[in-house]
Design a protein around this motif. Structure first.
Motif, PDB file in Angstrom:
ATOM      1  N   SER A   1     -21.352   3.695 -13.136  1.00  0.00           N
ATOM      2  CA  SER A   1     -20.546   3.491 -14.337  1.00  0.00           C
ATOM      3  C   SER A   1     -19.046   3.624 -14.073  1.00  0.00           C
ATOM      4  O   SER A   1     -18.265   3.636 -15.003  1.00  0.00           O
ATOM      5  CB  SER A   1     -20.986   4.505 -15.399  1.00  0.00           C
ATOM      6  OG  SER A   1     -21.078   5.781 -14.804  1.00  0.00           O
ATOM      7  N   HIS A   2     -18.651   3.734 -12.824  1.00  0.00           N
ATOM      8  CA  HIS A   2     -17.228   3.842 -12.526  1.00  0.00           C
ATOM      9  C   HIS A   2     -16.826   2.763 -11.532  1.00  0.00           C
ATOM     10  O   HIS A   2     -17.544   2.513 -10.572  1.00  0.00           O
ATOM     11  CB  HIS A   2     -16.898   5.212 -11.929  1.00  0.00           C
ATOM     12  CG  HIS A   2     -16.978   6.317 -12.930  1.00  0.00           C
ATOM     13  ND1 HIS A   2     -18.171   6.837 -13.344  1.00  0.00           N
ATOM     14  CD2 HIS A   2     -16.016   6.974 -13.610  1.00  0.00           C
ATOM     15  CE1 HIS A   2     -17.948   7.791 -14.243  1.00  0.00           C
ATOM     16  NE2 HIS A   2     -16.637   7.896 -14.417  1.00  0.00           N
ATOM     17  N   VAL A   3     -15.662   2.174 -11.766  1.00  0.00           N
ATOM     18  CA  VAL A   3     -15.178   1.173 -10.806  1.00  0.00           C
ATOM     19  C   VAL A   3     -14.166   1.847  -9.872  1.00  0.00           C
ATOM     20  O   VAL A   3     -13.672   2.936 -10.137  1.00  0.00           O
ATOM     21  CB  VAL A   3     -14.505  -0.024 -11.521  1.00  0.00           C
ATOM     22  CG1 VAL A   3     -15.528  -0.828 -12.273  1.00  0.00           C
ATOM     23  CG2 VAL A   3     -13.379   0.458 -12.431  1.00  0.00           C
ATOM     24  N   GLY A   4     -13.908   1.182  -8.756  1.00  0.00           N
ATOM     25  CA  GLY A   4     -12.838   1.646  -7.872  1.00  0.00           C
ATOM     26  C   GLY A   4     -13.239   2.744  -6.901  1.00  0.00           C
ATOM     27  O   GLY A   4     -12.397   3.276  -6.185  1.00  0.00           O
ATOM     28  N   ILE A   5     -14.520   3.085  -6.882  1.00  0.00           N
ATOM     29  CA  ILE A   5     -14.938   4.181  -5.992  1.00  0.00           C
ATOM     30  C   ILE A   5     -14.903   3.719  -4.530  1.00  0.00           C
ATOM     31  O   ILE A   5     -14.404   4.426  -3.648  1.00  0.00           O
ATOM     32  CB  ILE A   5     -16.359   4.675  -6.343  1.00  0.00           C
ATOM     33  CG1 ILE A   5     -16.478   4.974  -7.835  1.00  0.00           C
ATOM     34  CG2 ILE A   5     -16.733   5.894  -5.517  1.00  0.00           C
ATOM     35  CD1 ILE A   5     -15.462   5.939  -8.354  1.00  0.00           C
ATOM     36  N   ALA A   6     -15.428   2.506  -4.289  1.00  0.00           N
ATOM     37  CA  ALA A   6     -15.425   2.001  -2.914  1.00  0.00           C
ATOM     38  C   ALA A   6     -13.990   1.855  -2.408  1.00  0.00           C
ATOM     39  O   ALA A   6     -13.673   2.244  -1.281  1.00  0.00           O
ATOM     40  CB  ALA A   6     -16.157   0.658  -2.846  1.00  0.00           C
ATOM     41  N   SER A   7     -13.108   1.348  -3.272  1.00  0.00           N
ATOM     42  CA  SER A   7     -11.733   1.141  -2.791  1.00  0.00           C
ATOM     43  C   SER A   7     -11.062   2.480  -2.506  1.00  0.00           C
ATOM     44  O   SER A   7     -10.269   2.603  -1.578  1.00  0.00           O
ATOM     45  CB  SER A   7     -10.924   0.294  -3.767  1.00  0.00           C
ATOM     46  OG  SER A   7     -10.792   0.969  -4.974  1.00  0.00           O
ATOM     47  N   LYS A   8     -11.430   3.497  -3.279  1.00  0.00           N
ATOM     48  CA  LYS A   8     -10.881   4.839  -2.988  1.00  0.00           C
ATOM     49  C   LYS A   8     -11.354   5.317  -1.609  1.00  0.00           C
ATOM     50  O   LYS A   8     -10.613   5.919  -0.840  1.00  0.00           O
ATOM     51  CB  LYS A   8     -11.340   5.808  -4.083  1.00  0.00           C
ATOM     52  CG  LYS A   8     -10.755   7.196  -3.958  1.00  0.00           C
ATOM     53  CD  LYS A   8     -11.075   8.021  -5.190  1.00  0.00           C
ATOM     54  CE  LYS A   8     -10.639   9.454  -5.013  1.00  0.00           C
ATOM     55  NZ  LYS A   8     -10.874  10.263  -6.211  1.00  0.00           N
ATOM     56  N   MET A   9     -12.600   4.995  -1.302  1.00  0.00           N
ATOM     57  CA  MET A   9     -13.139   5.360   0.016  1.00  0.00           C
ATOM     58  C   MET A   9     -12.353   4.631   1.118  1.00  0.00           C
ATOM     59  O   MET A   9     -11.936   5.235   2.105  1.00  0.00           O
ATOM     60  CB  MET A   9     -14.623   4.970   0.084  1.00  0.00           C
ATOM     61  CG  MET A   9     -15.275   5.226   1.421  1.00  0.00           C
ATOM     62  SD  MET A   9     -16.958   4.551   1.439  1.00  0.00           S
ATOM     63  CE  MET A   9     -17.683   5.509   2.758  1.00  0.00           C
ATOM     64  N   PHE A  10     -12.130   3.335   0.917  1.00  0.00           N
ATOM     65  CA  PHE A  10     -11.444   2.554   1.955  1.00  0.00           C
ATOM     66  C   PHE A  10     -10.003   3.036   2.125  1.00  0.00           C
ATOM     67  O   PHE A  10      -9.490   3.100   3.237  1.00  0.00           O
ATOM     68  CB  PHE A  10     -11.466   1.049   1.616  1.00  0.00           C
ATOM     69  CG  PHE A  10     -12.858   0.505   1.370  1.00  0.00           C
ATOM     70  CD1 PHE A  10     -13.959   1.078   2.003  1.00  0.00           C
ATOM     71  CD2 PHE A  10     -13.070  -0.559   0.508  1.00  0.00           C
ATOM     72  CE1 PHE A  10     -15.238   0.599   1.768  1.00  0.00           C
ATOM     73  CE2 PHE A  10     -14.356  -1.043   0.275  1.00  0.00           C
ATOM     74  CZ  PHE A  10     -15.438  -0.455   0.899  1.00  0.00           C
ATOM     75  N   ARG A  11      -9.370   3.398   0.988  1.00  0.00           N
ATOM     76  CA  ARG A  11      -7.990   3.878   1.085  1.00  0.00           C
ATOM     77  C   ARG A  11      -7.942   5.191   1.882  1.00  0.00           C
ATOM     78  O   ARG A  11      -7.132   5.373   2.776  1.00  0.00           O
ATOM     79  CB  ARG A  11      -7.406   4.106  -0.317  1.00  0.00           C
ATOM     80  CG  ARG A  11      -5.906   4.447  -0.236  1.00  0.00           C
ATOM     81  CD  ARG A  11      -5.269   4.599  -1.602  1.00  0.00           C
ATOM     82  NE  ARG A  11      -5.767   5.781  -2.274  1.00  0.00           N
ATOM     83  CZ  ARG A  11      -5.897   5.893  -3.597  1.00  0.00           C
ATOM     84  NH1 ARG A  11      -5.582   4.901  -4.377  1.00  0.00           N
ATOM     85  NH2 ARG A  11      -6.354   7.010  -4.122  1.00  0.00           N
TER      86      ARG A  11
END
Ligand code: ADP
Ligand code: ASP
Ligand code: MG
Length: 422
Positions: free
Chosen positions: A366-376
Motif C-alpha cells: 500500500s505504499h509507493v516509493g519503497i523500491a526507489s528508497k532502497m535504490f537511493r
C-alpha cells in the motif's frame, strides 16, 4: 492439556549439558499436563562434519547414488541426538521414546538431500502419548516408498517439526533456537536488529525464501498450508522459567493481517550468499530463446531464481539469471558445451561472488516509493545493483558479495529498523 511440538536446533542440542537442559525444559512442559512431541536437530557441527567426510572421499559432482548415501550418512546425526534426548528425559524420571523417520514413518519422495514430506503416520506417536510418554521424532529425515532414508535439505528439522505438528493437529509448534525470536535482520550481521513480537506468515515466507535461515522455507509453507500456530523462541533461557512466560516469549507467526502489532512498511531485511550469476551474451533475439536456455537448465535439474533479458540491439540480446552456487559449475558446463553453440550466442560468463539482498514487508503493498528508497540508499553507499526483482511484498537486488554487510546495515538504518536509541 494441549498437544505441543518442540523443536530444538543444533546449538540447543550442542552438548550433553545442553541436552540435559532441553530434557528438563521438556519435562517441565510434560509435568504441566501437556502431551509433548520433540523434534531435535543433530548436535551442532555434526551434519557438517559428516558431509565433510563424504566430500573428502568424493569431491566430485554428486550422483543420485552418492546422494542416497549422503542421506544415509547425514541422517545419523539426528538419530544420535534423539536417542540422547530420550536417555536424558528418562534420567529425569520422564518416560520417553525416540523414533527415526522411517519408524514413524515420515514418508517423503525420493529426492535425496532435498526430499519433500508426503505423509506422516501419527498412530504410533499418539499411542505413546496416550501412554504418558514424551515422544521424540528425529528431525531432518524421512523414508521414501522403497524404504530408502531421505533428508529434507539443510535446516530441515524445522520442516519436520511443523509437519509433525500439522499431522498431529498440535495446538502449537515451538521452534527453540539460539536467538530469542525472528529479528528485523540477522542479529549476527546487524547488532542493532530488533526482535519482532509478531511477524505475518507472508513476510516470514518471503524472509525465509530470501535467505533468513532462522526458519527453513518449507517449514513456513507447511505452517501456512495447515495453519500451524508457530513460534520462534530461545532455548537459552533458564529451563525453569515460568511456563506461561516462556510460552509467550519470542516471535509468533501470525496469519491474520489485522493481528499485526508492528505495521512497519518494511519489516525485515534478508540476504543470501548462496547464489551465483550467469550471463549468456550476444544471443540472437528471436522467439524461444528464453525457453531454449532455461528449458535446458531446468532439464538438468538446476533451479533458477532471478532472470533478466536485456532489450536487444542489432538483433542480439544478453540474458542473465541466478542459480544456486552449488549448481554454478554444472550450469556453466552445460551452457558452454551445448546451449551457447546451439543458440549461436557469443559466450557465457559466470560470477560466484554475488549476493542477493531483499527488503520485505506487507506494508509495501500500500505504499509507493519503497523500491526507489532502497535504490537511493544503495547508491549513496556507492553500491552497484546488478539485477532487480520485485514481488508484491519484497524487492531484491543482486550486488557484489563484498558489499553485503554494508548494504544490509545501510538499508536497516534507512528503513528505521534499528533499535530505538534512548
Ligand atoms: P537452529 O540450529 O536452531 O536451527 P539456525 O542457525 O538454523 O538455528 O537459525 C538461527 C540463526 O538464524 C540465528 O543464530 C541467526 O544468526 C540466523 N538468522 C538469520 N536471519 C535471522 C532473523 N531475521 N532473525 C533471527 N535470526 C536470524
Ligand atoms: N542437521 C541438519 C542441518 O544441519 C538439519 C537441521 O539442523 O535442521 O542442516
Ligand atoms: Mg535451523
Amino acid at each position: 492439556m494441549a498437544l505441543i511440538v518442540h523443536k530444538y536446533g543444533g546449538t540447543s542440542m550442542g552438548s550433553t549439558e545442553r541436552i540435559r537442559n532441553v530434557a528438563k525444559r521438556v519435562a517441565k512442559w510434560a509435568r504441566a499436563g501437556h502431551q509433548m512431541v520433540v523434534v531435535p536437530s543433530a548436535m551442532s557441527g555434526e551434519t557438517n562434519r559428516l558431509l565433510g567426510l563424504a566430500k573428502e572421499l568424493a569431491p566430485a559432482k554428486s550422483t543420485d547414488a552418492t546422494n542416497r548415501e549422503l542421506d544415509m550418512l547425514a541422517s545419523t546425526g539426528e538419530q544420535a541426538s534423539s536417542a540422547l534426548l530420550a536417555i536424558a528425559l528418562q534420567a529425569e524420571g520422564m518416560a520417553s521414546v525416540s523414533y527415526a523417520g522411517w519408524q514413524v514413518p515420515i514418508r517423503t519422495n525420493s529426492a535425496y538431500t532435498k526430499a519433500r514430506i508426503e505423509s506422516i503416520d501419527d498412530q504410533k506417536v499418539r499411542a505413546d502419548l496416550a501412554a504418558g510418554k514424551v515422544v521424540i521424532v528425529t528431525g531432518f529425515q524421512g523414508v521414501d516408498e522403497l524404504g530408502h532414508i531421505t533428508t529434507l535439505g539443510r535446516g530441515g528439522s524445522d520442516t519436520s517439526a511443523v509437519a509433525v505438528a500439522a499431522a498431529m493437529k498440535a495446538d502449537e509448534c515451538l521452534i527453540y533456537t539460539d536467538v530469542d525470536g525472528v529479528y528485523t535482520t540477522d542479529p549476527r550481521v546487524v547488532p542493532e536488529a530488533r526482535r519482532l513480537n509478531t511477524v505475518s506468515f507472508e513476510e516470514m515466507l518471503e524472509m525465509a525464501s530470501m535467505g533468513s535461515k532462522v526458519l527453513q522455507i518449507r517449514s513456513v509453507e507447511f505452517a501456512g498450508k495447515y495453519k500451524v500456530p508457530l513460534r520462534v523462541l530461545s532455548s537459552f533461557t533458564p529451563w525453569d522459567i515460568d511456563l506461561t512466560e516462556e510460552a509467550q516469549s519470542g516471535t509468533l507467526i501470525t496469519f491474520e493481517e489485522d493481528e499485526q502489532m508492528e505495521q512497519a512498511i518494511v519489516s525485515g531485511i534478508a540476504f543470501n550468499r548462496d547464489e551465483a550469476k550467469i550471463s549468456v551474451l550476444g544471443v540472437p533475439d528471436k522467439p524461444g530463446i528464453a525457453y531454449q536456455i532455461l528449458g535446458a537448465v531446468a532439464d538438468a535439474n538446476i533451479e533458477v531464481d532471478m532472470i533478466i533479458q536485456n532489450i536487444s540491439r542489432d538483433g542480439k540480446t544478453d540474458f542473465s539469471f541466478t542459480v544456486n552456487r552449488n549448481d554454478h559449475a554444472r550450469a556453466m558446463d552445460l551452457l558452454k558445451d551445448k546451449i551457447v553453440p546451439a543458440l549461436g550466442a557469443q559466450e557465457a560468463t559466470g560470477d560466484t561472488k554475488i549476493c542477493k539482498v531483499s527488503i520485505v514487508g506487507i506494508g509495501m503493498r500500500s505504499h509507493v516509493g519503497i523500491a526507489s528508497k532502497m535504490f537511493r540508499c544503495l547508491s549513496e553507499e556507492g553500491i552497484n545493483i546488478q539485477m532487480i526483482s520485485t514481488s508484491e511484498i519484497k524487492t531484491s537486488v543482486v550486488i557484489d558479495e563484498k558489499y553485503m554487510e554494508l548494504a544490509v546495515r545501510a538499508l536497516h538504518k534507512a528503513f528505521d529498523l534499528d533499535i530505538a536509541k534512548v
